[in-house]
Design a protein around this motif. Structure first.
Motif, short mmCIF file in Angstrom:
data_model
loop_
_atom_site.label_atom_id
_atom_site.label_comp_id
_atom_site.label_asym_id
_atom_site.label_seq_id
_atom_site.Cartn_x
_atom_site.Cartn_y
_atom_site.Cartn_z
N ILE A 72 15.76 -14.30 4.20
CA ILE A 72 16.37 -14.98 3.06
C ILE A 72 15.28 -15.73 2.29
N ALA A 73 15.12 -15.38 1.03
CA ALA A 73 14.04 -15.97 0.22
C ALA A 73 14.41 -17.36 -0.27
N SER A 74 13.41 -18.23 -0.32
CA SER A 74 13.56 -19.55 -0.91
C SER A 74 12.25 -19.91 -1.60
N GLU A 75 12.26 -20.98 -2.38
CA GLU A 75 11.02 -21.38 -3.06
C GLU A 75 9.94 -21.76 -2.06
N GLN A 76 10.34 -22.15 -0.86
CA GLN A 76 9.38 -22.60 0.15
C GLN A 76 8.70 -21.45 0.89
N ASN A 77 9.37 -20.30 1.01
CA ASN A 77 8.78 -19.25 1.86
C ASN A 77 8.27 -18.03 1.10
N ILE A 78 8.32 -18.05 -0.23
CA ILE A 78 7.76 -16.95 -1.02
C ILE A 78 6.25 -17.16 -1.17
N VAL A 79 5.47 -16.10 -0.93
CA VAL A 79 4.01 -16.15 -1.03
C VAL A 79 3.57 -15.34 -2.25
N GLU A 80 2.73 -15.92 -3.06
CA GLU A 80 2.25 -15.25 -4.27
C GLU A 80 1.35 -14.06 -3.92
N LEU A 81 1.37 -13.07 -4.79
CA LEU A 81 0.59 -11.85 -4.57
C LEU A 81 -0.90 -12.15 -4.36
N ALA A 82 -1.43 -13.07 -5.12
CA ALA A 82 -2.86 -13.40 -5.05
C ALA A 82 -3.25 -14.01 -3.71
N ASP A 83 -2.27 -14.50 -2.95
CA ASP A 83 -2.55 -15.14 -1.66
C ASP A 83 -2.34 -14.21 -0.47
N ILE A 84 -2.10 -12.94 -0.74
CA ILE A 84 -1.89 -11.96 0.33
C ILE A 84 -3.16 -11.13 0.50
N ASP A 85 -3.66 -11.04 1.72
CA ASP A 85 -4.89 -10.28 1.98
C ASP A 85 -4.62 -8.77 2.04
N LEU A 86 -3.61 -8.38 2.81
CA LEU A 86 -3.28 -6.96 2.98
C LEU A 86 -1.79 -6.75 2.76
N ILE A 87 -1.45 -5.67 2.08
CA ILE A 87 -0.06 -5.26 1.98
C ILE A 87 0.04 -3.84 2.51
N PHE A 88 0.80 -3.67 3.58
CA PHE A 88 1.06 -2.34 4.12
C PHE A 88 2.34 -1.81 3.49
N THR A 89 2.24 -0.70 2.79
CA THR A 89 3.39 -0.18 2.07
C THR A 89 3.98 1.03 2.79
N PRO A 90 5.30 1.15 2.76
CA PRO A 90 5.91 2.40 3.21
C PRO A 90 5.69 3.45 2.14
N LEU A 91 5.86 4.70 2.48
CA LEU A 91 5.72 5.77 1.50
C LEU A 91 6.43 7.02 1.99
N VAL A 92 6.71 7.90 1.05
CA VAL A 92 7.32 9.20 1.40
C VAL A 92 6.23 10.23 1.62
N ALA A 93 5.18 10.17 0.79
CA ALA A 93 4.04 11.09 0.94
C ALA A 93 2.80 10.44 0.35
N PHE A 94 1.64 10.95 0.77
CA PHE A 94 0.36 10.45 0.25
C PHE A 94 -0.62 11.60 0.16
N ASP A 95 -1.69 11.40 -0.62
CA ASP A 95 -2.81 12.33 -0.59
C ASP A 95 -4.09 11.55 -0.35
N ILE A 96 -5.19 12.26 -0.10
CA ILE A 96 -6.41 11.59 0.33
C ILE A 96 -7.13 10.88 -0.82
N LYS A 97 -6.59 10.96 -2.03
CA LYS A 97 -7.14 10.19 -3.15
C LYS A 97 -6.46 8.83 -3.28
N GLY A 98 -5.53 8.55 -2.36
CA GLY A 98 -4.86 7.26 -2.38
C GLY A 98 -3.60 7.22 -3.20
N ASN A 99 -3.13 8.37 -3.65
CA ASN A 99 -1.88 8.42 -4.40
C ASN A 99 -0.70 8.33 -3.43
#
Length: 200
Positions: free
Chosen positions: A113-140
């Motif tokens: 549950i999101a609140s003003e206290q627990n949301i972290v700004e994008l600039a303060d995140i070191d790594l984001i692991f994303t889910p995906l359906v497919a990828f290629d070796i160029k990073g798409n």
């Protein structure tokens, strides 16, 4: 791999690769999650990593739970994506602990549950692991089609943020070449149970 689908037929690509990962047994999914943790530890320097965003697996996605547990054990802050209540089609990243109160979003996925206290700004995140359906070796990356990640992560490229994007995938989700559009946000790396693809 599937390489014969025309560029504009993203939906056929999604259907093909979603079917590939859904065919994996529970045992293979569990094994893949543990192997991915080892590939992650062998290839990513965690010395200066303080905040990492993951996701909760759905629809056959590679489960990052073992990686989440590792971060908790080593005092690395873990975040999860939450549908932004203020901006339709966007995500916010929220602090996640084992005791975090959860709710189910419109897609049936659990999220803190999101609140003003627990949301972290994008600039303060070191790594984001994303889910995906497919990828290629160029990073798409081919996602589920909602555009949530592309819209949310656009400031990384626009503002040249330090945040690194790493896709998590099963080996069967690798494509020879994916169709791309101008709004697609490329990945810095992809981790599978057997390989780590660092994008130049």
């Amino acid at each position: 791999m599937i390489n014969s689908i025309p560029k504009n037929h993203r939906q056929e690509l999604r259907q093909f690769y979603r079917q590939q990962r859904k065919q994996l047994t529970a045992e293979k999914q569990q094994s893949a999650a543990q192997m991915c943790l080892q590939v992650f530890l062998q290839n990513i320097d965690l010395t200066h990593i303080k905040t990492v965003a993951y996701y909760l697996a759905n629809d056959g996605e590679l489960d990052p739970q073992a990686m989440i547990q590792f971060c908790w054990q080593h005092n690395i802050q873990v975040l999860l994506p939450v549908l932004d209540p203020k901006r339709k089609g966007h995500l916010v990243f929220v602090n996640y602990q084992a005791s975090s109160p959860m709710q189910t979003n419109i897609y049936g996925i659990a999220e803190p549950i999101a609140s003003e206290q627990n949301i972290v700004e994008l600039a303060d995140i070191d790594l984001i692991f994303t889910p995906l359906v497919a990828f290629d070796i160029k990073g798409n990356r081919l996602g589920m089609g909602g555009g949530y990640y592309d819209r949310t992560l656009a400031p990384i490229r626009q503002k040249q943020l330090k945040t690194q994007l790493i896709g998590l995938a099963h080996d069967c989700q690798k494509s020879e070449k994916l169709p791309i559009d101008g709004w697609d946000i490329p990945l810095n790396a992809i981790t599978t149970p057997t390989q780590f693809f660092k994008i130049a």
